[in-house]
Each structure stands twice: as C-alpha cells, then as structure tokens.
Design a protein around this motif. Structure first.
Motif, PDB file in Angstrom:
ATOM      1  N   PRO A 337       0.813  -1.229   0.000  1.00  0.00           N
ATOM      2  CA  PRO A 337       0.000   0.000   0.000  1.00  0.00           C
ATOM      3  C   PRO A 337       0.840   1.270   0.000  1.00  0.00           C
ATOM      4  O   PRO A 337       0.445   2.272  -0.607  1.00  0.00           O
ATOM      5  N   PHE A 338       2.011   1.248   0.657  1.00  0.00           N
ATOM      6  CA  PHE A 338       2.874   2.428   0.610  1.00  0.00           C
ATOM      7  C   PHE A 338       3.353   2.666  -0.825  1.00  0.00           C
ATOM      8  O   PHE A 338       3.365   3.809  -1.302  1.00  0.00           O
ATOM      9  N   ALA A 339       3.728   1.590  -1.520  1.00  0.00           N
ATOM     10  CA  ALA A 339       4.161   1.720  -2.910  1.00  0.00           C
ATOM     11  C   ALA A 339       3.041   2.258  -3.787  1.00  0.00           C
ATOM     12  O   ALA A 339       3.269   3.092  -4.666  1.00  0.00           O
ATOM     13  N   ASP A 340       1.804   1.802  -3.553  1.00  0.00           N
ATOM     14  CA  ASP A 340       0.660   2.292  -4.327  1.00  0.00           C
ATOM     15  C   ASP A 340       0.419   3.773  -4.063  1.00  0.00           C
ATOM     16  O   ASP A 340       0.127   4.546  -4.992  1.00  0.00           O
ATOM     17  N   LEU A 341       0.540   4.177  -2.805  1.00  0.00           N
ATOM     18  CA  LEU A 341       0.379   5.597  -2.462  1.00  0.00           C
ATOM     19  C   LEU A 341       1.471   6.436  -3.115  1.00  0.00           C
ATOM     20  O   LEU A 341       1.204   7.500  -3.667  1.00  0.00           O
ATOM     21  N   ALA A 342       2.705   5.945  -3.066  1.00  0.00           N
ATOM     22  CA  ALA A 342       3.826   6.690  -3.638  1.00  0.00           C
ATOM     23  C   ALA A 342       3.711   6.801  -5.154  1.00  0.00           C
ATOM     24  O   ALA A 342       4.159   7.787  -5.745  1.00  0.00           O
ATOM     25  N   ALA A 343       3.097   5.792  -5.774  1.00  0.00           N
ATOM     26  CA  ALA A 343       2.958   5.790  -7.235  1.00  0.00           C
ATOM     27  C   ALA A 343       1.656   6.437  -7.697  1.00  0.00           C
ATOM     28  O   ALA A 343       1.398   6.500  -8.904  1.00  0.00           O
ATOM     29  N   GLY A 344       0.820   6.895  -6.766  1.00  0.00           N
ATOM     30  CA  GLY A 344      -0.445   7.517  -7.144  1.00  0.00           C
ATOM     31  C   GLY A 344      -1.500   6.532  -7.585  1.00  0.00           C
ATOM     32  O   GLY A 344      -2.472   6.909  -8.240  1.00  0.00           O
ATOM     33  N   ARG A 345      -1.327   5.252  -7.201  1.00  0.00           N
ATOM     34  CA  ARG A 345      -2.289   4.227  -7.618  1.00  0.00           C
ATOM     35  C   ARG A 345      -3.391   4.003  -6.585  1.00  0.00           C
ATOM     36  O   ARG A 345      -4.336   3.257  -6.845  1.00  0.00           O
ATOM     37  N   ALA A 346      -3.277   4.595  -5.414  1.00  0.00           N
ATOM     38  CA  ALA A 346      -4.213   4.309  -4.329  1.00  0.00           C
ATOM     39  C   ALA A 346      -5.586   4.912  -4.601  1.00  0.00           C
ATOM     40  O   ALA A 346      -5.706   6.002  -5.152  1.00  0.00           O
ATOM     41  N   ASP A 347      -6.622   4.185  -4.199  1.00  0.00           N
ATOM     42  CA  ASP A 347      -7.996   4.651  -4.332  1.00  0.00           C
ATOM     43  C   ASP A 347      -8.312   5.586  -3.159  1.00  0.00           C
ATOM     44  O   ASP A 347      -8.167   5.188  -1.998  1.00  0.00           O
ATOM     45  N   PRO A 348      -8.721   6.832  -3.414  1.00  0.00           N
ATOM     46  CA  PRO A 348      -8.993   7.758  -2.303  1.00  0.00           C
ATOM     47  C   PRO A 348     -10.144   7.305  -1.405  1.00  0.00           C
ATOM     48  O   PRO A 348     -10.289   7.786  -0.285  1.00  0.00           O
ATOM     49  N   LYS A 349     -10.968   6.381  -1.889  1.00  0.00           N
ATOM     50  CA  LYS A 349     -12.092   5.887  -1.090  1.00  0.00           C
ATOM     51  C   LYS A 349     -11.682   4.772  -0.129  1.00  0.00           C
ATOM     52  O   LYS A 349     -12.508   4.253   0.611  1.00  0.00           O
ATOM     53  N   THR A 350     -10.385   4.400  -0.162  1.00  0.00           N
ATOM     54  CA  THR A 350      -9.895   3.315   0.680  1.00  0.00           C
ATOM     55  C   THR A 350      -8.915   3.846   1.714  1.00  0.00           C
ATOM     56  O   THR A 350      -8.051   4.655   1.396  1.00  0.00           O
ATOM     57  N   GLY A 351      -9.067   3.375   2.936  1.00  0.00           N
ATOM     58  CA  GLY A 351      -8.133   3.699   3.996  1.00  0.00           C
ATOM     59  C   GLY A 351      -7.359   2.460   4.415  1.00  0.00           C
ATOM     60  O   GLY A 351      -7.964   1.404   4.655  1.00  0.00           O
ATOM     61  N   HIS A 352      -6.037   2.543   4.468  1.00  0.00           N
ATOM     62  CA  HIS A 352      -5.195   1.379   4.727  1.00  0.00           C
ATOM     63  C   HIS A 352      -4.736   1.341   6.188  1.00  0.00           C
ATOM     64  O   HIS A 352      -4.155   2.298   6.695  1.00  0.00           O
ATOM     65  N   ILE A 353      -4.998   0.213   6.830  1.00  0.00           N
ATOM     66  CA  ILE A 353      -4.584  -0.022   8.217  1.00  0.00           C
ATOM     67  C   ILE A 353      -3.689  -1.260   8.251  1.00  0.00           C
ATOM     68  O   ILE A 353      -4.058  -2.320   7.730  1.00  0.00           O
ATOM     69  N   VAL A 354      -2.522  -1.113   8.846  1.00  0.00           N
ATOM     70  CA  VAL A 354      -1.584  -2.235   8.991  1.00  0.00           C
ATOM     71  C   VAL A 354      -1.616  -2.718  10.428  1.00  0.00           C
ATOM     72  O   VAL A 354      -1.372  -1.932  11.362  1.00  0.00           O
ATOM     73  N   ARG A 355      -1.943  -3.992  10.614  1.00  0.00           N
ATOM     74  CA  ARG A 355      -1.924  -4.620  11.927  1.00  0.00           C
ATOM     75  C   ARG A 355      -0.553  -5.264  12.132  1.00  0.00           C
ATOM     76  O   ARG A 355      -0.205  -6.215  11.441  1.00  0.00           O
ATOM     77  N   VAL A 356       0.202  -4.729  13.063  1.00  0.00           N
ATOM     78  CA  VAL A 356       1.571  -5.231  13.285  1.00  0.00           C
ATOM     79  C   VAL A 356       1.563  -6.416  14.229  1.00  0.00           C
ATOM     80  O   VAL A 356       2.228  -7.419  13.999  1.00  0.00           O
ATOM     81  N   GLY A 357       0.835  -6.301  15.323  1.00  0.00           N
ATOM     82  CA  GLY A 357       0.812  -7.400  16.293  1.00  0.00           C
ATOM     83  C   GLY A 357      -0.182  -7.123  17.396  1.00  0.00           C
ATOM     84  O   GLY A 357      -0.891  -6.133  17.373  1.00  0.00           O
TER      85      GLY A 357
END
Length: 357
Positions: A337-357
């Motif tokens: 998701p970070f790569a998608d955001l950096a490349a402008g591919r991310a959908d603005p209607k989606t929010g990304h949450i990373v569960r680490v532990g």
C-alpha cells in the motif's frame, strides 16, 4: 528478547523498501518499550518520506544504515516493558511511530493524558510529533483515528490559517489533490462556512473527479489538465500534490490575481521541482506545527487542541459514507500500500490499516 522487525526505506528513492531485523536494545532507567499494534498509511506518509531531509522527518527514528530511513506513521502501541515512573506496562498510546514492530521512548509527563518523548535526539523537533496520548482498550474507532486525526488536523489548521489571514482576499480557494483526505477535509471546512466570500475549487486527477464531485464539498471540480478553465479572479492555491507542471500552469493562468500559493504536501513527489521562474507569488510551505504554536500563543493552552479534536470528530462521523477500511496483517504487508500511495495508484475511497501485532 525478540528481534525488532522494521521496514527500511531508501532515502534517495522512497519507492524502494525492504524488511530488516535488528537486536532489541536493553532498556535504561527512564525508558519504555512500546510494541506497535497498528498504524495507518496515507499520502501523508509519502510526504514525510519525500521531505525527510528538508523538513527533518528522518530525524525522529534514526537508523545506523547509511542511506536508509524509517518512515513515520500514526498509530497505536502498548507498553510491554517499563523502567519509567510515567508509564506502566499494559498502557496504550496513540502517536507517531516508525514502520517497525517496536519503539523505545523516554517518557516525560505532559498533562494527565499524554507523555512526551524526551529522548535527546528528539530535542528541537516539533512537539506535536513527540507527544503520545493515553488511550483505552482497542476499539472499533481506532482505525479511523489513525487514518483521519493527523490528516484532518492539518485540514483544520489550514482552514484556521486561511481564516486568520482573511482568506488573502480571495474570491476562490483552489485545493490541489482535492481527493486526498487532507484535501477533502479542507474543502469540507471551507464549504461549511456561512456567508463565505469565496468559492471552493477542487483540483484532482481525472480518475478521482467524479468521487470529489459526489461528496459535494466543492463548488467546482477540475482535473489537472483543466487548469486553463479556472476563473481569473483573486485566488489562493493550496497545493497538496506538489506537481510542478500543474503549479506552473496554474500560476501562469492566474498571473496577476493569485494572492497566495501554499505548499502543503507532496503526494506527486516524483513530479516535484523547485519553484523557479513561476509567475506570481513564490509558493510558501505551510507547516502545521507553526500554526499550532501561533494559536497557543493567541488563545492559551489546550484551545487549539480542542478545536482540532472537535473538527476531526465531525469529519470521522461523515467518513463512513465514503471511506472503506482495508486491513493488512503483518508489518511486511505495509510495503505494497505504501508503494501504491507513492505511485499515485491508491484509491482515495480506501483507507489502509496495517496490523503489526
């Protein structure tokens, strides 16, 4: 003691990331070990990486590896080991973390509900990033807080700053990257003002124009290749994208009537260039902590923080109608998701949450 897992980012090419492990450090007196539970990923994090040297974001979580850095994120962590009088094992904190499995801080009391990291390397860095707020047990609202609070705080501070400057006398306020969450928040605050003297114009990519129009925060929505359709009236440009070609075209179109040009984000970091030879006013970087400091001096302690909290709650309450949460399990899952955001591919209607532990 378990090893620390982290995601290292190439400071010269932020699209290059890799997972890495290192030994956990033994705690000294006064230190606390935080196990990072979850964090949000937005275009804001891309800006942190893209301006890591210019603004100083690489300084928050230094690493020994030359040319590598830890991108800051907003999220939640719990205290798993404490040698400090200010935090007990089991407490949860919301704040500024690295893309990693843990963080060691040196907490200092900051009111009843927060602590400040007093580690020497964080001296002189903006206080807003050094504060960690106590929170209760994990709740359904956690993802929205991680996603929206830092972004909407910037949106509100931009709105407050524009108001503080009497809108620079503008008849239209143009918001670049209007589909970003910070851009949408600013448009929402601008649109709701009663008897406002300006129109709100959103600039966005062709693929996001319909989405921005549907939300109804803007009086007009234009795509980046429609800059020449802008009305030639007294204007302010608030640029979340940092796209040099768009900035050049907009300044040229509004030459003589552009009253202020503000640089906020770098979601189009790969199309950024120094603003040399632009028509009209030289772009000025907007630094949110500076507006916080000004309002603390104007209004006293705690007032601006309360306004930001209220503003965030307002946007979060509305976000469920247009924001879809996408969960990524495991630290390594943050890279895509970070790569998608950096490349402008991310959908603005989606929010990304990373569960680490």
């Amino acid at each position: 003691m378990p090893a620390v897992t982290r995601i290292l980012t190439d400071q010269k090419n932020i699209t290059r990331q890799k997972t890495d492990t290192c030994d956990a450090e033994a705690l000294r007196d006064g230190q606390v070990r935080l196990a990072i539970e979850s964090f949000a990923l937005t275009a804001n994090n891309v800006t942190y990486a893209a301006t890591g040297f210019d603004i100083g974001y690489w300084k928050f979580f230094p690493v020994a590896e030359e040319g590598q850095g830890l991108v800051p994120v907003w999220g939640f962590a719990r205290v798993v080991e404490s040698r400090s009088e200010f935090l007990e094992t089991g407490e949860r904190l919301y704040g500024f973390y690295p893309m990693a499995s843990e963080l060691v801080i040196e907490p200092v009391a900051h009111g009843r509900s927060a602590v400040r990291d007093g580690a020497p390397h964080r001296d002189g860095l903006p206080e807003v990033y050094n504060l960690y707020s106590r929170v209760g047990p994990a709740a359904a609202s956690d993802p929205y807080q991680a996603l929206m609070q830092p972004l909407i705080a910037t949106s509100y501070l931009l709105f407050d700053w524009l108001s503080d400057n009497n809108w620079f006398g503008a008849e239209q306020i143009i918001v670049g990257s209007a589909s970003s969450k910070t851009g949408l928040g600013l448009c929402a605050f601008l649109a709701e003002l009663v008897d406002r003297p300006y129109k709100v114009v959103g600039l966005t990519g062709a693929g996001n124009a319909a989405f921005v129009k549907e939300l109804g925060f803007c009086d007009a929505v234009l795509t980046y290749d429609e800059v020449d359709h802008l009305k030639q009236v007294d204007s302010v440009y608030v640029d979340m994208a940092g796209n040099a070609a768009v900035k050049q075209a907009l300044h040229q179109r509004l030459d003589g009537v552009l009253k202020h040009s503000s640089a906020v984000g770098l979601s189009h970091w790969d199309q950024f260039a120094k603003p040399d030879g632009l028509a009209g006013p030289k772009p000025q970087f907007f630094f949110a902590p500076a507006q916080i400091a000004k309002r603390k001096a104007d209004w006293g302690k705690g007032v601006i923080e309360g306004k930001i909290t209220e503003a965030t709650a307002q946007i979060v309450a509305d976000a469920a109608r247009w924001l879809t949460l996408e969960q990524h399990d495991g630290l390594g899952e943050a890279m895509q998701p970070f790569a998608d955001l950096a490349a402008g591919r991310a959908d603005p209607k989606t929010g990304h949450i990373v569960r680490v532990g």
